[in-house]
Scaffold this motif. Sequence first.
Motif, short mmCIF file in Angstrom:
data_model
loop_
_atom_site.label_atom_id
_atom_site.label_comp_id
_atom_site.label_asym_id
_atom_site.label_seq_id
_atom_site.Cartn_x
_atom_site.Cartn_y
_atom_site.Cartn_z
N THR A 43 -3.61 2.63 -0.49
CA THR A 43 -2.38 3.42 -0.35
C THR A 43 -1.53 2.97 0.84
N ILE A 44 -2.03 1.99 1.58
CA ILE A 44 -1.31 1.47 2.75
C ILE A 44 -0.51 0.24 2.34
N SER A 45 0.76 0.19 2.74
CA SER A 45 1.61 -0.96 2.47
C SER A 45 1.23 -2.12 3.39
N LYS A 46 1.69 -3.33 3.04
CA LYS A 46 1.39 -4.49 3.88
C LYS A 46 1.94 -4.31 5.29
N ARG A 47 3.09 -3.71 5.41
CA ARG A 47 3.69 -3.35 6.70
C ARG A 47 4.04 -1.87 6.59
N HIS A 48 3.07 -1.00 6.85
CA HIS A 48 3.22 0.43 6.57
C HIS A 48 4.01 1.17 7.66
N PHE A 49 3.55 1.07 8.89
CA PHE A 49 4.28 1.71 9.99
C PHE A 49 4.08 0.92 11.27
#
Length: 84
Positions: A43-49
């Motif tokens: 559920t985590i994007s490659k560049r999440h935060f």
Amino acid sequence: MKAWLRLFDFDTHASSLRPLPDDGARFVVGRGPDAALTLPWPTISKRHFALQRDGRGWHVLDLASENGTRLQRGAGGEDERLHG
């Protein structure tokens, strides 16, 4: 004083506590190989935060992640959902 980041995945209910790096004023959290803190959760994007530090402390910046980023400010506190 060492700063720590508690991560909680709302889908899998997985939780972890990670130390924040002492060097640098900003770093990216995500699944991608260029993230300073890599999380293997689907559920985590490659560049999440990004976490950014200034004279007042740490700030969280959602990097237009697909699932958004939620903050909980203390035990039992209200969630704050961030969208980039």
